[in-house]
Write an enzyme that holds these catalytic residues in place. Structure first.
Site, mmCIF file in Angstrom:
data_model
loop_
_atom_site.group_PDB
_atom_site.id
_atom_site.type_symbol
_atom_site.label_atom_id
_atom_site.label_comp_id
_atom_site.label_asym_id
_atom_site.label_seq_id
_atom_site.Cartn_x
_atom_site.Cartn_y
_atom_site.Cartn_z
ATOM 1 N NE ARG A 132 -8.632 -7.756 1.322
ATOM 2 C CZ ARG A 132 -7.530 -6.859 1.489
ATOM 3 N NH1 ARG A 132 -6.966 -6.215 0.426
ATOM 4 N NH2 ARG A 132 -6.569 -7.126 2.477
ATOM 5 C CB VAL A 133 -13.743 -3.957 1.615
ATOM 6 C CG1 VAL A 133 -13.448 -2.598 2.047
ATOM 7 C CG2 VAL A 133 -14.933 -4.245 0.776
ATOM 8 C CB SER A 134 -7.834 -2.870 1.100
ATOM 9 O OG SER A 134 -8.078 -1.719 0.925
ATOM 10 C CG ASP A 135 -5.783 -1.360 5.520
ATOM 11 O OD1 ASP A 135 -5.011 -0.325 5.950
ATOM 12 O OD2 ASP A 135 -5.450 -1.986 4.703
ATOM 13 C CB THR A 174 -0.756 0.017 1.308
ATOM 14 O OG1 THR A 174 -1.615 -1.248 1.354
ATOM 15 C CG2 THR A 174 -1.920 1.192 1.389
ATOM 16 C CB THR A 229 1.288 -0.131 4.230
ATOM 17 O OG1 THR A 229 1.242 -1.180 3.266
ATOM 18 C CG2 THR A 229 2.705 -0.176 5.029
ATOM 19 N N GLY A 230 0.238 -3.000 5.338
ATOM 20 C CA GLY A 230 0.231 -4.268 5.842
ATOM 21 C C GLY A 230 -0.911 -4.990 5.334
ATOM 22 C CB VAL A 231 -2.334 -8.161 6.838
ATOM 23 C CG1 VAL A 231 -3.458 -9.119 6.547
ATOM 24 C CG2 VAL A 231 -1.131 -9.183 6.165
ATOM 25 N N GLY A 232 -4.558 -5.953 5.339
ATOM 26 C CA GLY A 232 -5.592 -5.194 5.661
ATOM 27 C C GLY A 232 -6.686 -5.658 6.805
#
Length: 280
Positions: free
Chosen positions: A182-185, A154, A203-206
């Site tokens: 799928r919806v990210s953060d 991200t 950033t990272g795993v949503g």
């Protein structure tokens, strides 16, 4: 004036030293250009500008070079938040747009400020964003060979302008091979948040970032009187029980800059005055 940007986690792409150096060089160029832009623009305008530059660089997983989802299509998400007005706008799973962050920026003027899927894409077309393929040869080869990278790329920016205003912006091309829908953060208050006290981009795993409600928690804690460093520390402690994978860049109203990652490999750069810092 303060500015910090991130380019996701380095593990998202090739581990070669050549790629690492290319990302570092790109961050240096972008943070310098964005700081010059900040000198004559607001924090809100600057975070959109900086993230737009990151979206335009295929080294980063946002805009051009975004990951490909399980059905072979690219869907991107981005959001922007103004610390003065407390307004946030974003697009979720938008397709065929060169700069999703610019669409989010325009949405700030609307009553309905978070759009998803076809609605987001149609809004972009109505507002003059031509159809643009963000696919690169590398991403297609990754997809065709079904080589799943970690998908932690991200990009984001937080800025404090000369008037003391704060803004944050975040953009992502997804994690790659994800389930459709799928919806990210990145277009939520977990991944991107700002007010007059603090601004944060993650950033990272949503899913981990959303589970920790991270950006909103950090900003809320600073607003309630906690120092930025302590707010970040406490919020990262809270994702340890589920081994959360996240990285954050933050600036508070006093110009304090804090960055942290739970698995040290986030690439970022900050600029304040004549001081440039680049990590990883």
């Amino acid at each position: 004036m303060k500015l910090i940007i991130h380019g996701g986690f380095f593990s998202e792409s090739s581990q070669s030293q050549e790629t690492k150096k290319a990302k570092q060089d790109a961050l240096i160029r972008i943070v310098r250009d964005s700081y010059e832009y900040l000198k004559v623009h607001t924090a809100l305008e600057t975070v959109a500008y900086a993230v737009g530059l990151l979206e335009d660089d295929a080294l980063f997983n946002a805009g051009i070079g975004s990951m490909i989802q399980s059905d072979g299509k690219i869907r991107m998400s981005a959001s922007i938040m103004d610390g003065i007005t407390k307004k946030m706008a974003g697009v979720i799973n938008i397709e065929d747009v060169k700069n999703p962050i610019q669409v989010a920026q325009i949405l700030l003027k609307e009553d309905d400020r978070i759009l998803g899927g076809e609605g987001a894409t149609n809004y972009a077309r109505i507002n003059g964003f031509d159809k643009f393929s963000t696919e690169t040869k590398q991403r297609r080869e990754e997809f065709e060979s079904k080589r799943k990278s970690l998908g932690l790329g991200t990009v984001g920016c937080v800025a404090l302008d000369k008037n003391g205003n704060i803004a944050a912006a975040t953009s992502t091309g997804g994690k790659g091979f994800e389930l459709i829908g799928r919806v990210s953060d990145s277009a939520t208050v977990a991944g991107n948040y700002a007010n007059e006290f603090c601004g944060v981009s993650l950033t990272g795993v949503g899913e981990d970032i959303v589970s920790g409600a991270m950006a909103a928690k950090i900003v809320t804690r600073v607003t309630d009187g906690m120092t930025l460093a302590k707010a970040v520390e406490k919020t990262f402690e809270e994702i340890k029980p589920f081994d959360g994978f996240a990285g954050a860049i933050c600036i508070d109203k006093d110009g304090n800059i804090v960055h942290r990652d739970s698995f040290p490999s986030m690439v970022f750069a900050s600029f304040e005055g004549k001081k440039l810092e680049v990590f990883n």
